[in-house]
Motif scaffolding. Structure first.
Motif, short mmCIF file in Angstrom:
data_model
loop_
_atom_site.label_atom_id
_atom_site.label_comp_id
_atom_site.label_asym_id
_atom_site.label_seq_id
_atom_site.Cartn_x
_atom_site.Cartn_y
_atom_site.Cartn_z
N ALA A 219 -5.80 -6.76 -5.37
CA ALA A 219 -6.67 -5.59 -5.54
C ALA A 219 -7.79 -5.54 -4.53
CB ALA A 219 -7.26 -5.59 -6.95
N GLN A 220 -8.05 -6.64 -3.82
CA GLN A 220 -9.21 -6.67 -2.94
C GLN A 220 -8.95 -7.26 -1.56
OE1 GLN A 220 -12.05 -9.13 -4.97
NE2 GLN A 220 -10.68 -10.87 -5.15
N THR A 221 -7.68 -7.51 -1.23
CA THR A 221 -7.38 -8.15 0.05
C THR A 221 -7.51 -7.18 1.22
OG1 THR A 221 -5.94 -9.82 -0.91
CG2 THR A 221 -5.60 -9.33 1.40
N SER A 222 -8.21 -7.61 2.25
CA SER A 222 -8.30 -6.85 3.49
C SER A 222 -7.29 -7.42 4.48
CB SER A 222 -9.71 -6.99 4.08
OG SER A 222 -9.97 -8.36 4.40
N ARG B 128 -4.07 -14.88 -10.59
CA ARG B 128 -4.86 -14.91 -9.36
C ARG B 128 -4.28 -13.95 -8.33
NH1 ARG B 128 -4.45 -20.48 -9.91
NH2 ARG B 128 -3.18 -20.65 -8.02
N ARG C 196 0.81 -1.22 0.00
CA ARG C 196 0.00 0.00 0.00
C ARG C 196 0.84 1.27 0.00
NH1 ARG C 196 -4.17 -2.36 4.61
NH2 ARG C 196 -5.40 -3.68 3.19
N LYS D 87 -2.60 -11.17 -8.81
CA LYS D 87 -2.92 -9.78 -9.16
C LYS D 87 -4.36 -9.44 -8.78
CE LYS D 87 0.41 -9.35 -12.96
NZ LYS D 87 0.59 -9.21 -14.42
N GLY D 88 -5.26 -10.37 -9.03
CA GLY D 88 -6.66 -10.13 -8.68
C GLY D 88 -6.87 -10.05 -7.18
N ARG D 89 -6.19 -10.91 -6.45
CA ARG D 89 -6.37 -10.92 -5.00
C ARG D 89 -5.77 -9.68 -4.36
NH1 ARG D 89 -5.50 -16.56 -2.38
NH2 ARG D 89 -7.54 -16.79 -3.36
#
Length: 551
Positions: free
Chosen positions: A482-485, A476, A447, A478-480
């Motif tokens: 973008a949305q991982t908390s 996978r 971040r 790259k996609g994860r």
């Protein structure tokens, strides 16, 4: 009663179907290690690594390790006259292990070595010499890691760095500048905060002398308390700051370093871990006031690399022990090593061990090039070291348990050495930040430091197109990302680690190794226990590479 020949033939204590002792063996006989050593720019060190490997596997060195753990350090708070001394007495075997480790450059030596690959050579040395005892790797690791932090205060570095980077082991407490060599430790955590060091309450009060403070407080986990110097975090007027605390002051008097007790630990028993109390303890500021974490963070990066290295070392050591046992033990009419299910277990362990060793050396290569000014490698090191620390140390306990099980009941007995290795493994996922701390650190890097993510994907891109399962994993990932908390950080970091390890094996390992790893770790054709490789895995090739003496 006189025994007849018939009685002698049926003596109940005849020993059959038991393996001979493993030692002496060559701890450097590891193809993945030697290939990685050359690939990461330290091929010049191979002769020394091979020599050290033979010494590590010797009967003498293995006995040192066993004795150092059997005869644990003892705290001596006072001398016979009642004077406070706060010393820890170690078995002579500890000192033998330390003398070799420091003499072979496994402490601060790489910082004084201009040869490219010096930090890689040190990591490779740890991978072989660490197959003796893990405990004495703590003071050598902290000494290695202290140098970049100490350099934040050049006048202190000028005095102490030449002795910290030397190869002389001098265990007596004396004025540091008068010794032949020094060891450094660190005191960061306190009982109320642990890894949350910003909650530290140890107070630093300035004195009339610029840069000199007195400390008052209590540290919760300070290992190797017989080191000469410690980097300590304490609250100064402008915030959390880093300080240098010597055990002996320049005038020869003992600094106040009251050891309240030694920790009774699960493992790591050859090494002393303590709770020191500071009360008017003299300390020198390292770096600016209020920037303690920033000053000491480079030390943490170095010790996290060593956590990866030490976990990989335990994996390799227990794999070698398991392989040795199953080659010499028979059950149900065949050698264990020839039985399909045991071969699957051993092959799976071999894959995990090679992936850990290869990643450890890649991280060491990144560290070596980063300290020489390579910004891209510095960015890669920043994120990949935290990823590796999280994952490799997490795999260690399960790995050592499975390797222990290969020996059956023999592996559960202390004499085998396997229980000692098993007890060591969990420490490495705790030391320098538990799994959660490292997973959150990876998120922080993603971040706040975009260059780190770019460097990671540049590394993965170098294997693009070589394996469809790896390509799919990168997608996978790259996609994860973008949305991982925070709650999903572990899943993200696990995928990052597996993808990174797979990319390294696809590029550098034989096809049989890379294919089996990708199939079982990325392709979905796997189980949750070791020994669940798919039927198509080329176990003969995997084992011949990992255990050339009959795998």
């Amino acid at each position: 009663m006189v025994l007849t020949p018939e009685h002698e033939r049926h003596a109940t204590h005849d020993v059959t179907n038991q393996p001979p002792p493993l030692a002496p063996y060559d701890a450097s006989e590891d193809t993945a290690l030697l290939e990685g050593l050359r690939r990461e720019g330290a091929g010049w060190a191979e002769e020394g690594i091979r020599r050290l490997g033979l010494r590590a596997g010797s009967v003498q060195a293995q006995e040192w390790a066993e004795l150092a753990n059997r005869h644990e350090p003892e705290l001596r708070t006072h001398d016979r006259y009642g004077n406070r001394v706060d010393e820890v007495d170690f078995h002579p075997s500890w000192h033998h292990l330390m003398r070799v480790a420091v003499g072979e450059g496994l402490a601060g030596a790489p910082w004084a070595d201009d040869r490219p690959g010096a930090h890689v050579a040190r990591t490779a040395g740890g991978l072989v010499w660490g197959q003796t005892d893990a405990g004495h790797g703590c003071p050598t690791s902290m000494t290695y890691a202290a140098i970049p932090a100490l350099r934040r205060q050049p006048e202190l570095a000028k005095v102490y760095e030449p002795l910290l980077t030397g190869r002389a082991y001098d265990p007596e407490l004396r004025v540091p500048a008068e010794k032949r060599g020094l060891l450094a430790g660190m005191g960061m955590t306190e009982k109320q905060g642990g890894s949350d060091v910003r909650t530290n309450t140890t107070a630093a009060t300035p004195t009339a002398e610029p840069g000199v403070y007195t400390l008052r407080g209590h540290k919760w986990f300070t290992s190797a308390p017989m080191c000469d110097l410690f980097l300590v975090l304490a609250q100064a007027p402008d915030g959390l700051s880093c300080f240098l605390v010597p055990r002996v002051l320049p005038d020869g008097s003992r600094n106040t370093f009251r050891i309240q007790r030694l920790k009774d630990k699960l493992g790591n028993r050859s090494n002393a871990s303590s709770e020191p109390e500071f009360d008017g303890t003299v300390a020198w500021l390292v770096g600016p006031e209020g920037q303690g974490v920033k000053t000491i963070i480079e030390m943490v990066n170095c010790t996290r690399l060593d956590c990866v290295m030490m976990s990989a070392t335990l994996m390799r050591r227990t794999l070698v022990e398991a392989g040795h046992h199953v080659r010499h033990r028979s059950a149900f009419g065949a050698r264990l090593v020839d039985q399909p299910l045991m071969r699957n277990v051993l092959g799976d362990l071999a894959l995990e061990s090679e992936a850990a060793t290869t990643l450890a050396l890649r991280l060491a290569g990144a560290a070596d090039r980063a300290v020489r000014g390579n910004a891209d490698e510095a960015a890669f090191r920043r994120i990949a070291t935290a990823v590796g620390k999280y994952w490799v140390t997490k795999r260690g306990p399960a790995f050592t348990a499975e390797a222990l099980e290969c020996l059956g009941g023999n592996g559960y007995v202390e004499e085998s050495g396997m229980p000692r290795h098993y007890r060591e493994a969990p420490l490495l996922s705790i030391w320098e930040g538990s799994g959660n701390v490292n997973a959150l650190d990876v998120l922080r890097a993603l971040r706040r430091e975009s260059r780190s993510a770019q460097a990671l994907f540049a590394e993965l891109a170098s294997a693009q197109g070589a394996d469809a399962r790896l390509d799919a994993a990168v997608t996978r990932l790259k996609g994860r990302m973008a949305q991982t908390s925070e709650a999903g950080a572990r899943r993200l970091v696990e995928l990052m680690a597996l993808t990174l390890q797979a990319s390294l094996l696809v590029r550098h390992a034989p096809p049989a190794v890379a294919d089996a790893f990708c199939a079982s770790r990325l392709g979905g054709d796997w189980g949750h226990a070791f020994g669940t490789l798919p039927d198509a895995a080329d176990l003969d090739a995997v084992l011949a590479r990992a255990l050339p003496d009959g795998g």
